[in-house]
Every structure is written in structure tokens, then in C-alpha cells.
Design a protein around this motif. Structure first.
Motif, short mmCIF file in Angstrom:
data_model
loop_
_atom_site.label_atom_id
_atom_site.label_comp_id
_atom_site.label_asym_id
_atom_site.label_seq_id
_atom_site.Cartn_x
_atom_site.Cartn_y
_atom_site.Cartn_z
N THR A 229 54.20 -22.91 68.16
CA THR A 229 53.13 -22.16 69.05
C THR A 229 51.97 -22.98 69.49
O THR A 229 51.96 -24.04 68.38
CB THR A 229 52.61 -20.85 68.57
OG1 THR A 229 52.03 -21.03 67.36
CG2 THR A 229 54.22 -19.88 68.62
N THR A 230 51.26 -22.80 70.28
CA THR A 230 50.14 -23.63 70.48
C THR A 230 49.00 -23.36 68.98
O THR A 230 48.66 -24.69 68.65
CB THR A 230 49.22 -23.03 71.68
OG1 THR A 230 49.92 -23.18 72.94
CG2 THR A 230 47.94 -23.79 71.64
N LYS A 231 49.10 -22.30 68.59
CA LYS A 231 48.14 -22.29 67.45
C LYS A 231 48.71 -23.04 66.45
O LYS A 231 48.13 -23.59 65.45
CB LYS A 231 48.13 -20.86 66.87
CG LYS A 231 47.21 -20.37 65.89
CD LYS A 231 46.96 -18.88 65.43
CE LYS A 231 46.01 -18.61 64.37
NZ LYS A 231 46.54 -19.40 63.06
N GLU A 232 50.03 -23.07 66.11
CA GLU A 232 50.76 -23.68 64.99
C GLU A 232 50.49 -25.17 64.97
O GLU A 232 50.34 -25.94 64.07
CB GLU A 232 52.08 -23.41 64.92
CG GLU A 232 52.43 -21.99 64.45
CD GLU A 232 53.77 -21.40 64.62
OE1 GLU A 232 54.53 -20.59 63.81
OE2 GLU A 232 54.59 -22.03 65.49
N ASP B 246 47.05 -25.98 64.23
CA ASP B 246 46.58 -26.11 62.75
C ASP B 246 47.26 -27.37 62.16
O ASP B 246 46.58 -27.85 61.25
CB ASP B 246 47.27 -24.54 62.18
CG ASP B 246 46.61 -23.55 62.50
OD1 ASP B 246 45.30 -23.75 63.11
OD2 ASP B 246 47.18 -22.44 62.49
N SER C 106 41.48 -27.94 67.88
CA SER C 106 41.30 -26.59 68.26
C SER C 106 42.41 -25.97 69.24
O SER C 106 43.42 -26.89 69.75
CB SER C 106 40.11 -26.51 69.03
OG SER C 106 40.19 -27.06 70.19
N HIS C 107 42.59 -24.77 69.10
CA HIS C 107 43.47 -24.21 70.00
C HIS C 107 43.50 -24.50 71.63
O HIS C 107 44.40 -24.92 72.23
CB HIS C 107 43.34 -22.63 69.99
CG HIS C 107 44.17 -21.81 70.94
ND1 HIS C 107 43.93 -21.50 72.31
CD2 HIS C 107 45.51 -21.37 70.83
CE1 HIS C 107 44.69 -20.86 72.74
NE2 HIS C 107 45.92 -20.71 72.16
N LYS D 287 46.07 -26.42 73.91
CA LYS D 287 46.66 -25.91 75.15
C LYS D 287 46.17 -26.90 76.40
O LYS D 287 46.98 -26.98 77.33
CB LYS D 287 45.68 -24.80 75.51
CG LYS D 287 45.92 -23.94 76.68
CD LYS D 287 45.45 -22.49 76.47
CE LYS D 287 45.48 -21.68 77.93
NZ LYS D 287 44.79 -20.55 77.66
#
Length: 202
Positions: free
Chosen positions: A155-158, A161, A166-167, A171
Motif C-alpha cells: 500500500t502507499t502507507k507501507e 514507511d 511521507s504518505h 502518493k
């Protein structure tokens, strides 16, 4: 098998679509003009084009196929009312699998696809971007890393991290990648492209 019907007469296109779905295991999309073709190709990545020659466009079907072949790997079957030796000769320059004369019926469509299927199934390079297409995009290291993580279904968050970004930065990178690859900026568009072009991501 993914099949794109390029036909400006929508009734004919729908008839062909109906025959394909009734007789074969395939996913079908329709494009009625060149702009729609350009919109569909990057995300759909068809294995086969069923293409009319007379599209009332700046490019006829033959010229369009030649242009698309620069970026995409696919087979083509022409479906057209043109019967002249000159046009057939011009069409032969792109090595179509078949050349069907309108009006086409159920039997003609079935026979053409039935005979084309083994050729398409045996060619694992179809339904992808051409190998030389990706290097021309001049992707930087971060973009290639992100494509790799997208391929791994992160995912974008993963991804953010893992890369300590940053998210919103990730993105933004995904948005830029969609633009470079001429994809619609949707959640699954980049993943579909990555899955279809795994061998080109390094």
C-alpha cells in the motif's frame, strides 16, 4: 485473453463483442475512435486487436496498428469492407492473423478467434508494453523502487514507511508514474501495469 475491438460502427462492435463473450473465455473492450484507443491501450494491454480499416480518422486502421506496435505487443485481425488487392497488400505489412470481409457472421468470427487463440496463447510477450518502451520513460531510482513495491502489492502507507517518505510524497510519485506510463490515475491501474510488465521492472 484480452481483446480490443476498434470499430466506429457501434452496432457492429457490440455484435462482435457478444459473439466473443458467448464463445470464448476473454475480456473485451470497445474503442470507436483513435482517442479512445489511446485511452484504453495503456491500462487494458490487449493481446488481440479486432480492427476496422476505415475508421474515418486521421489514421486508418493499418496506420493505427503500425503506430501502436511501437509501444505495445499484440496480434491483430482486420475486419473491413475493403476487398481490393491494394488494401489487402497494405494490411499484410503488419502481418495480421486474419483478414475478415464485412459483413461478418457468427461463424466467421468464431473461426478467426478459434484459429488465432493457439498463436496468442503460445506468445508470452503479448499483452504487454514493448521491451524498449520502459527505458525511454527515464524512470529514476525512487520511481523504480516504488514500482517494485507496487508489484509486491504494498500500500502507499507501507511504501512510505519502507522508504521513510511521507504518505503524500509516495502518493505524488504514484501520480507521476501514472502520467509517465499514460495510465488513468486510479487505485489499481499502476498495479495492473506492474503485473503485466514485471520483467521490465528492475
Amino acid at each position: 485473453m484480452r481483446i480490443l475491438i476498434i470499430e466506429d460502427e457501434i452496432i457492429i462492435a457490440r455484435f462482435i463483442e457478444q459473439q466473443l463473450k458467448a464463445n470464448f473465455s476473454c475480456t473485451v473492450q470497445i474503442a470507436i475512435n483513435y482517442n479512445e484507443v489511446l485511452d484504453v491501450m495503456p491500462e487494458f494491454l490487449p493481446h488481440l486487436l479486432l480492427c476496422d480499416i476505415n475508421l474515418n480518422e486521421k489514421l486508418d486502421g493499418i496506420a493505427m496498428v503500425k503506430e501502436l506496435e511501437k509501444s505495445y505487443a499484440f496480434e491483430v485481425i482486420f475486419i473491413t469492407s475493403y476487398q481490393s488487392k491494394i488494401v489487402i497488400g497494405q494490411a499484410s505489412t503488419v502481418k495480421p492473423l486474419h483478414y475478415l470481409i464485412k459483413p461478418v457472421d457468427e461463424a466467421a468470427i468464431y473461426a478467426a478467434i478459434r484459429l488465432a487463440s493457439p498463436v496468442i496463447e503460445a506468445n508470452g510477450k503479448l499483452g504487454q508494453l514493448q521491451p524498449e518502451y520502459l527505458p525511454e520513460l527515464d524512470l529514476n531510482d525512487t520511481e523504480r523502487y516504488i514500482l517494485g513495491f507496487v508489484l509486491a502489492n504494498k500500500t502507499t502507507k507501507e511504501i512510505a514507511d519502507i522508504l521513510h517518505l511521507s504518505h503524500f510524497t509516495v502518493k505524488n510519485y504514484r501520480h507521476k508514474l501514472c502520467r509517465k506510463l499514460n495510465l488513468k490515475d486510479e487505485n489499481n491501474a499502476l498495479l495492473k501495469w506492474a503485473l503485466a510488465n514485471e520483467g521490465k521492472i528492475s
